[in-house]
Write an enzyme that holds these catalytic residues in place. Sequence first.
Site: not given
Ligand code: AMP
Length: 403
Positions: A38, A200, A359, A382
């Site tokens: 970084r 989510k 992310g 972000g």
């Molecule tokens: P995000 O930070 O919203 O990009 O989410 C990433 C996280 O989503 C990772 O830690 C993954 O393990 C989780 N993830 C992805 N697919 C699934 C799933 N089908 N069920 C539960 N967690 C999930």
Amino acid sequence: MSQLPNPVKFTEMRNKTVIFRVDLNAPMKDGKVSDLTRIKRPAAGILALAEQGAKVVVASHFGRPKGKPSPELSLAPVAEALSQCLHLPVRFVRDIVGDTAAAAIKDMQNGEVILLENLRFDPREEANDATFAEQLMAGIDIYINDAFSCSHRAHASISAAAKLRPAFAGPLMMAELEALDQVLGGNPKRPLAAVVGGAKVSSKLDLLSNLVNQVDVLIVGGGMANTFLLADGIDIGASLAEADLVETAKKIKSAAKASGCQLILPTDGVVATAFSAHAPHRTVRFANSAIASDEMILDAGPDAIAAAMAAITPCHTLIWNGPMGAFELPPFDVATSELARHVASLSQKGSMISVAGGGDTIAALNHAKVMDQFSYVSTAGGAFLEWLEGKPLPGVAVLLETA
Ligand code: AMP
């Protein structure tokens, strides 16, 4: 092409006192920088300025000291690391806008580099305070922002300060904006695809709503796809989902239809009863609605992977954010890794420009060992996400005002 800010012309910086806003948030261990990645990135711009005979005042925040000095968040150890990367002395100033800083700036010779203390030690930084910005710019001729990753924050060193002097974008900022401009800058090479995964829907609502109006193909995967499956009346057992967002998912589907965006959801998945690596698992086709009440969809299945690959193969531009499954837990990493490798190979062949970030995306691409095979991977977190959401970034907007 949409408008881009004016890049700094290094050859015109001789004799100028320049403030160079960077992001020096490097990982620390036992009071020392534990990974120089970084620091090395913005070091290139600092070195170019110093070599051209500018007086370089480097400014950054570090962590979240909440507007008060906090010894463990001092930039002092970062000055040492920066000096190591530049192979130049870097004078650290334990001050931001006080007399010590003013004296240090006044004493500078051409080609010298100083690093100011953590900007966020002063509460006026995050408040975008105009007086603080004026004090920060005292004795400074030129403002340069090379911190795209901080440019979604309307903070004094990002926003108010840039209005006070001729303001330019640094090389990292330009590289990021040029890459982003190629994918969502108004004239991308179509077809344009987006792969959006992650846990989510709720954290990616703005992102999805913006993308359905811009892209030709939208592949939704990961935990967030479950809410869409629920909206289609599919029994998803114990899978992660947000039942309260079923109506929202339906609206996103309608918006996609109205704008001619092909929305692709998984038609099969890999299910398990435990959220753990190597949990016993099986593949289920959703049309058969055969998911048991204690089973969770943890990855996209082979049909879904094949459909996603087929849809993106003809695309010339692609944006990727978020994993297609629980990629940290093998074997639920298969969809993410296979799809990432496919995008990497299309990018390497030159048939696709691929931009990824935000992310867990970097971790997922690292896991698939394709990090350096995408056209561009943003480390801006972000800021990258807000840009994908179509939000104006204060730090970029202010540079455009003067462009
Ligand atoms: P995000 O930070 O919203 O990009 O989410 C990433 C996280 O989503 C990772 O830690 C993954 O393990 C989780 N993830 C992805 N697919 C699934 C799933 N089908 N069920 C539960 N967690 C999930």
